[in-house]
Design a protein around this motif. Structure first.
Motif, PDB file in Angstrom:
ATOM      1  N   MET A   1     -15.190   1.267  -2.488  1.00 34.11           N
ATOM      2  CA  MET A   1     -14.602   1.288  -1.150  1.00 34.11           C
ATOM      3  C   MET A   1     -13.716   2.676  -1.041  1.00 34.11           C
ATOM      4  SD  MET A   1     -16.093  -1.101   0.262  1.00 34.11           S
ATOM      5  CE  MET A   1     -17.348  -0.771  -0.888  1.00 34.11           C
ATOM      6  N   THR A   2     -13.177   2.965  -2.191  1.00 31.76           N
ATOM      7  CA  THR A   2     -12.334   4.234  -2.084  1.00 31.76           C
ATOM      8  C   THR A   2     -13.229   5.501  -2.243  1.00 31.76           C
ATOM      9  OG1 THR A   2     -10.621   3.071  -3.734  1.00 31.76           O
ATOM     10  CG2 THR A   2     -10.484   5.582  -3.685  1.00 31.76           C
ATOM     11  N   ALA A   3     -14.638   5.515  -2.597  1.00 26.63           N
ATOM     12  CA  ALA A   3     -15.454   6.467  -2.630  1.00 26.63           C
ATOM     13  C   ALA A   3     -15.896   6.554  -1.058  1.00 26.63           C
ATOM     14  CB  ALA A   3     -16.675   6.294  -3.512  1.00 26.63           C
ATOM     15  N   GLY A   4     -16.144   5.685  -0.449  1.00 27.93           N
ATOM     16  CA  GLY A   4     -16.453   5.438   0.814  1.00 27.93           C
ATOM     17  C   GLY A   4     -15.402   6.110   1.731  1.00 27.93           C
ATOM     18  N   ASN A   5     -14.113   5.915   1.511  1.00 25.82           N
ATOM     19  CA  ASN A   5     -13.128   6.515   2.172  1.00 25.82           C
ATOM     20  C   ASN A   5     -13.193   7.939   1.894  1.00 25.82           C
ATOM     21  OD1 ASN A   5     -12.083   4.247   3.402  1.00 25.82           O
ATOM     22  ND2 ASN A   5     -10.331   3.896   1.885  1.00 25.82           N
ATOM     23  N   ALA A   6     -13.405   8.429   0.850  1.00 25.44           N
ATOM     24  CA  ALA A   6     -13.477   9.782   0.371  1.00 25.44           C
ATOM     25  C   ALA A   6     -14.566  10.587   1.234  1.00 25.44           C
ATOM     26  CB  ALA A   6     -13.679  10.263  -1.097  1.00 25.44           C
ATOM     27  N   VAL A   7     -15.693   9.866   1.082  1.00 30.26           N
ATOM     28  CA  VAL A   7     -16.749  10.597   2.017  1.00 30.26           C
ATOM     29  C   VAL A   7     -16.399  10.805   3.441  1.00 30.26           C
ATOM     30  CG1 VAL A   7     -19.231  10.125   2.902  1.00 30.26           C
ATOM     31  CG2 VAL A   7     -18.513   9.700   0.487  1.00 30.26           C
TER      32      VAL A   7
ATOM     33  N   VAL B   1     -10.236  -0.996   8.512  1.00 33.26           N
ATOM     34  CA  VAL B   1      -9.535  -2.002   7.651  1.00 33.26           C
ATOM     35  C   VAL B   1      -9.906  -3.462   7.373  1.00 33.26           C
ATOM     36  CG1 VAL B   1      -7.311  -3.039   7.178  1.00 33.26           C
ATOM     37  CG2 VAL B   1      -7.622  -0.432   8.156  1.00 33.26           C
ATOM     38  N   PHE B   2     -10.331  -4.109   8.817  1.00 39.68           N
ATOM     39  CA  PHE B   2     -11.113  -5.263   8.688  1.00 39.68           C
ATOM     40  C   PHE B   2     -12.014  -5.480   7.828  1.00 39.68           C
ATOM     41  CE2 PHE B   2     -13.784  -8.818  10.471  1.00 39.68           C
ATOM     42  CZ  PHE B   2     -12.881  -9.625  10.594  1.00 39.68           C
ATOM     43  N   MET B   3     -13.058  -4.422   7.962  1.00 40.25           N
ATOM     44  CA  MET B   3     -14.379  -4.465   7.270  1.00 40.25           C
ATOM     45  C   MET B   3     -14.300  -4.212   5.635  1.00 40.25           C
ATOM     46  SD  MET B   3     -16.713  -5.295   9.302  1.00 40.25           S
ATOM     47  CE  MET B   3     -17.088  -5.262  10.868  1.00 40.25           C
ATOM     48  N   VAL B   4     -13.263  -3.281   5.384  1.00 43.46           N
ATOM     49  CA  VAL B   4     -13.045  -3.069   4.097  1.00 43.46           C
ATOM     50  C   VAL B   4     -12.322  -4.295   3.225  1.00 43.46           C
ATOM     51  CG1 VAL B   4     -10.788  -2.203   4.118  1.00 43.46           C
ATOM     52  CG2 VAL B   4     -12.281  -1.601   2.226  1.00 43.46           C
ATOM     53  N   VAL B   5     -11.402  -5.183   3.860  1.00 45.56           N
ATOM     54  CA  VAL B   5     -11.093  -6.347   3.332  1.00 45.56           C
ATOM     55  C   VAL B   5     -12.068  -7.423   3.107  1.00 45.56           C
ATOM     56  CG1 VAL B   5      -9.372  -8.349   3.864  1.00 45.56           C
ATOM     57  CG2 VAL B   5      -8.831  -5.830   4.299  1.00 45.56           C
ATOM     58  N   LYS B   6     -12.984  -7.576   4.229  1.00 48.23           N
ATOM     59  CA  LYS B   6     -13.891  -8.418   4.203  1.00 48.23           C
ATOM     60  C   LYS B   6     -14.937  -8.088   3.072  1.00 48.23           C
ATOM     61  CE  LYS B   6     -17.344 -10.940   7.170  1.00 48.23           C
ATOM     62  NZ  LYS B   6     -16.661 -12.044   7.151  1.00 48.23           N
ATOM     63  N   VAL B   7     -15.358  -6.958   2.819  1.00 49.73           N
ATOM     64  CA  VAL B   7     -16.124  -6.535   1.704  1.00 49.73           C
ATOM     65  C   VAL B   7     -15.398  -6.891   0.273  1.00 49.73           C
ATOM     66  CG1 VAL B   7     -17.365  -4.591   0.298  1.00 49.73           C
ATOM     67  CG2 VAL B   7     -17.396  -4.813   2.962  1.00 49.73           C
ATOM     68  N   LEU B   8     -14.169  -6.218  -0.106  1.00 50.58           N
ATOM     69  CA  LEU B   8     -13.467  -6.682  -0.844  1.00 50.58           C
ATOM     70  C   LEU B   8     -13.165  -8.093  -1.348  1.00 50.58           C
ATOM     71  CD1 LEU B   8     -10.882  -3.764  -0.677  1.00 50.58           C
ATOM     72  CD2 LEU B   8     -12.793  -3.946  -2.459  1.00 50.58           C
TER      73      LEU B   8
ATOM     74  N   ASN C   1     -13.103  10.230  15.617  1.00 52.75           N
ATOM     75  CA  ASN C   1     -12.941   9.095  14.638  1.00 52.75           C
ATOM     76  C   ASN C   1     -13.766   7.851  14.780  1.00 52.75           C
ATOM     77  OD1 ASN C   1     -10.995   8.149  12.723  1.00 52.75           O
ATOM     78  ND2 ASN C   1     -10.131   6.721  14.595  1.00 52.75           N
ATOM     79  N   LEU C   2     -14.397   7.736  16.057  1.00 53.78           N
ATOM     80  CA  LEU C   2     -15.458   6.637  16.097  1.00 53.78           C
ATOM     81  C   LEU C   2     -16.620   6.872  15.267  1.00 53.78           C
ATOM     82  CD1 LEU C   2     -15.467   5.981  20.034  1.00 53.78           C
ATOM     83  CD2 LEU C   2     -14.556   4.609  18.064  1.00 53.78           C
ATOM     84  N   ALA C   3     -17.081   8.171  15.242  1.00 51.64           N
ATOM     85  CA  ALA C   3     -18.156   8.660  14.378  1.00 51.64           C
ATOM     86  C   ALA C   3     -17.895   8.658  12.810  1.00 51.64           C
ATOM     87  CB  ALA C   3     -18.596   9.935  14.756  1.00 51.64           C
ATOM     88  N   VAL C   4     -16.672   9.158  12.577  1.00 46.71           N
ATOM     89  CA  VAL C   4     -16.202   9.023  11.332  1.00 46.71           C
ATOM     90  C   VAL C   4     -16.044   7.420  10.648  1.00 46.71           C
ATOM     91  CG1 VAL C   4     -14.220   9.595   9.480  1.00 46.71           C
ATOM     92  CG2 VAL C   4     -15.061  11.347  11.240  1.00 46.71           C
ATOM     93  N   VAL C   5     -15.740   6.446  11.488  1.00 43.84           N
ATOM     94  CA  VAL C   5     -15.062   5.221  11.157  1.00 43.84           C
ATOM     95  C   VAL C   5     -16.638   4.443  11.016  1.00 43.84           C
ATOM     96  CG1 VAL C   5     -14.403   2.955  11.829  1.00 43.84           C
ATOM     97  CG2 VAL C   5     -12.981   5.007  11.983  1.00 43.84           C
ATOM     98  N   ALA C   6     -17.599   4.835  11.760  1.00 42.37           N
ATOM     99  CA  ALA C   6     -19.001   4.381  11.739  1.00 42.37           C
ATOM    100  C   ALA C   6     -19.598   4.665  10.445  1.00 42.37           C
ATOM    101  CB  ALA C   6     -19.805   4.883  13.057  1.00 42.37           C
ATOM    102  N   VAL C   7     -19.345   5.864   9.944  1.00 47.11           N
ATOM    103  CA  VAL C   7     -19.933   6.309   8.577  1.00 47.11           C
ATOM    104  C   VAL C   7     -19.196   5.581   7.521  1.00 47.11           C
ATOM    105  CG1 VAL C   7     -20.170   8.272   6.925  1.00 47.11           C
ATOM    106  CG2 VAL C   7     -20.890   8.717   9.458  1.00 47.11           C
ATOM    107  N   ARG C   8     -17.899   5.502   7.892  1.00 50.24           N
ATOM    108  CA  ARG C   8     -17.040   4.930   6.791  1.00 50.24           C
ATOM    109  C   ARG C   8     -17.366   3.477   6.506  1.00 50.24           C
ATOM    110  NH1 ARG C   8     -11.338   5.169   8.607  1.00 50.24           N
ATOM    111  NH2 ARG C   8     -11.918   7.729   7.886  1.00 50.24           N
ATOM    112  N   ILE C   9     -17.773   2.806   7.748  1.00 46.19           N
ATOM    113  CA  ILE C   9     -18.001   1.293   7.524  1.00 46.19           C
ATOM    114  C   ILE C   9     -19.576   1.176   6.825  1.00 46.19           C
ATOM    115  CG2 ILE C   9     -18.655  -0.626   8.808  1.00 46.19           C
ATOM    116  CD1 ILE C   9     -16.184   0.135  10.695  1.00 46.19           C
ATOM    117  N   GLY C  10     -20.420   2.067   7.399  1.00 47.65           N
ATOM    118  CA  GLY C  10     -21.841   1.960   6.785  1.00 47.65           C
ATOM    119  C   GLY C  10     -21.744   2.182   5.309  1.00 47.65           C
ATOM    120  N   ALA C  11     -20.933   3.181   4.580  1.00 45.25           N
ATOM    121  CA  ALA C  11     -20.652   3.476   3.165  1.00 45.25           C
ATOM    122  C   ALA C  11     -20.118   2.284   2.680  1.00 45.25           C
ATOM    123  CB  ALA C  11     -19.729   4.728   3.020  1.00 45.25           C
ATOM    124  N   TYR C  12     -19.134   1.581   3.228  1.00 48.31           N
ATOM    125  CA  TYR C  12     -18.608   0.265   2.716  1.00 48.31           C
ATOM    126  C   TYR C  12     -19.761  -0.692   2.121  1.00 48.31           C
ATOM    127  CZ  TYR C  12     -13.945   1.467   4.174  1.00 48.31           C
ATOM    128  OH  TYR C  12     -12.704   2.006   4.376  1.00 48.31           O
TER     129      TYR C  12
END
Length: 587
Positions: free
Chosen positions: A479-485, A310-317, A452-463
């Motif tokens: 960012m929404t597409a990153g969540n979907a992936v 969440v922190f990272m997606v807010v920072k990117v947005l 979840n650790l692995a998934v969040v790492a991929v999610r943040i990378g996608a962001y």
């Protein structure tokens, strides 16, 4: 493994319970310290204390269902009015500031409340001669002091926290505005904690209605605040971080804080009704904090990873700049995504989990597998028409819900574009949650946290990858597409691990069902798209009247086309529902 703007029931300012959905709380079967490493924490309904009748339980469930529906509706009114009142630029800053207390609350108490503290209260209520009254008073005293200290510390560091979360591309005026809002909104942490603790005490004592309805009070206060803001300042054309006044900041920020204060106070009559008496008891040594810490460990890992995302997606947005309604739009769409998941996915999980837990406890893994497969097929079949509606009718949905005041038609259409992307995240999200609940049934909290650790790492990378590839106007969609992936990855990893733990998952029949559902959804999408393009506005409505027309006609076509095609393709779950309806009509 939601990965979006994660909030608990009590933390969600719109009252939308998108992380502790429904009316379930957590119980623990094995309380030995050695079990804490991979402790099962499955939600299950706690029966009312005092041997209340099943009729009363049914009545409570009905009240909660109505409360949840009303809360969702009012929550969307609240969300829409915030955009109408302050516009997209100030709305982005307000939304950024609003995330802060929710993130910090989740780390401090959100996950621990549901997975650790509630089970402790349940055990002490059953074992203590006074029904856990003294223990609960000591726990609340310790929690109130801890929350108070944490809140004071966080508020004092507001400028530092907002500086870290802000993007370097944000203007100084925007950063200052986020900080100004944060000083007013961060005290929400304390009152959200009080509300969550009071709700836990009520749930343990068999009272579920008040915690479900209390967020509505919060929403009403914020809606009233927005109404006053529009009446007083509605004549000003556009609000920006440069021209917004201190009085306007105080009204919106103070009204947001007042909402959660009213929510917390609204639970006090219910506490008195169930016979709980507040008394100051400072005795932290008697609380067994070491055991609490052991049980909370993997939940903190899980929650911490989510909050980092969440922190990272807010920072990117926030790097989209003041010209794009990125954060506000992303949050609005995320709420719609979680609403679909909450209505269907959580209902299926709540129904299946007790049965899966019982089968897992007795080693009947074939039944766990069958229930999981059934849940995936049922959830996918039920969510498919919602996915089509979100994808095809995204623009009229966004215009109807959010357009007005300082939230222009262009902003609403931009929200619709993001909703189109989010439509493809709905089913993977619910399937990943179903797998998570299967792990809970198998006593696999540690496994869930590690996945979840692995998934969040991929999610943040996608962001960050998508932020580099896309223009600023497309950041919210990216960012929404990153969540979907990440949801899809979570589901695939979870199914792979589950297959190793419990054996065959009947994935062949699941895949065949998903293909039939996909074909029915494609037919419905094609017909819905063609019909909407023939209506006034041609899929891009210019106001609520055109949007409503497209929603009514397009929605009807999509629903009928999906049902008919699904029945012809013999999608078992849809055919069963249709058969039940036919039998009801026949009677």
């Amino acid at each position: 493994m939601n990965g979006g703007l994660y909030r608990s029931t009590h933390a969600a300012p719109d009252g939308d319970p998108h992380s502790q959905e429904g009316v379930t709380i957590i119980s623990v079967d094995d309380q030995s310290p050695t079990a804490s490493g991979d402790q099962a924490l499955p939600p299950e309904t706690i029966p009312p204390a005092g041997g209340e009748s099943s009729g009363n339980t049914t009545r409570q469930s009905a009240i909660m269902a109505i409360g949840s529906l009303v809360s969702r509706i009012i929550g969307f009114v609240r969300t829409a009015l915030i955009g109408m009142a302050v516009g997209t630029t100030v709305g982005n800053a307000y939304t950024n500031a609003q995330f802060l207390p929710n993130q910090i609350y989740e780390l401090l108490l959100g996950g621990i409340l549901s997975s650790v503290l509630v089970p402790l209260l349940v055990r002490r209520r059953k074992s203590d001669p006074d029904g856990g009254q003294a223990f609960t008073q000591k726990l609340l005293t310790f929690a109130v002091v801890s929350l108070g200290i944490a809140t004071l510390l966080v508020v004092s560091l507001a400028s530092v926290i907002t500086a870290i979360q802000s993007s370097s591309d944000s203007s100084q005026a925007t950063k200052d505005l986020v900080t100004d809002f944060a000083y007013l909104i961060l005290p929400i942490i304390f009152f959200t904690g009080l509300s969550g603790l009071a709700g836990a005490v009520l749930n343990v004592r068999g009272h579920f209605a008040a915690p479900m309805w209390a967020p509505i009070l919060n929403n009403i206060v914020v809606i009233a605040t927005c109404g006053i803001f529009i009446l007083v300042y509605g004549g000003q054309k556009e609000l920006t971080p440069e021209n917004i006044t201190g009085a306007q900041i105080a009204l919106i920020g103070g009204g947001t804080l007042l909402g959660i204060v009213v929510q917390a106070l609204g639970l006090l009559p219910a506490l008195r009704k169930v016979g709980f008496q507040w008394k100051w008891r400072w005795d932290p040594r008697s609380l067994g904090l070491r055991e609490v810490g052991q049980l909370a460990g993997w939940m903190l890992v899980y929650a911490g990873a989510n909050q980092l995302a969440v922190f990272m997606v807010v920072k990117v947005l926030s790097g989209a700049g003041d010209d794009h309604p990125s954060t506000l739009v992303f949050n609005n769409v995320f709420l719609l995504t979680m609403m679909a998941h909450g209505i269907v996915g959580v209902s299926v999980m709540t129904a299946l989990l007790p049965k899966m837990s019982a089968a897992a406890a007795e080693g009947r893994f074939d039944e766990v597998s069958a229930d999981l497969s059934r849940g995936i097929k049922l959830t996918s079949a039920a969510l498919a028409p919602i996915v089509v509606v979100y994808a095809v009718l995204s623009a009229p949905i966004a215009v109807f819900l959010f357009q007005g005041g300082r939230f222009s038609n262009a902003d609403a259409l931009a929200t619709g574009d993001v909703l189109t992307v989010a439509a493809f995240a709905v089913i993977p999200l619910s399937i990943s949650y179903l797998c998570t609940y299967a792990f809970y049934a198998l006593q696999g909290n540690k496994t869930v946290a590690m996945i979840n650790l692995a998934v969040v790492a991929v999610r943040i990378g996608a962001y960050f990858v998508l932020a580099e590839l896309l223009s600023k106007s497309l950041l919210a969609a990216g960012m929404t597409a990153g969540n979907a992936v990440s949801y899809l990855l979570s589901a695939l990893i979870s199914l792979t691990v589950l297959r190793r733990r419990i054996g065959r998952l009947n994935l062949g029949t699941v895949l065949a069902s998903l293909i039939r559902v996909a074909v029915a959804a494609a037919v419905a999408a094609a017909l819905g798209y063609l019909v909407v393009r023939l209506l006034p506005g041609a899929g891009e409505p210019d106001g609520r009247i055109q949007a409503l027309l497209q929603l009514v006609v397009g929605g009807a076509v999509i629903l009928v086309a999906y049902l008919v095609t699904a029945i012809l393709l013999r999608v078992q779950e849809v055919s069963q529902v249709a058969g039940m309806v036919r039998r009801k009509i026949g009677r």
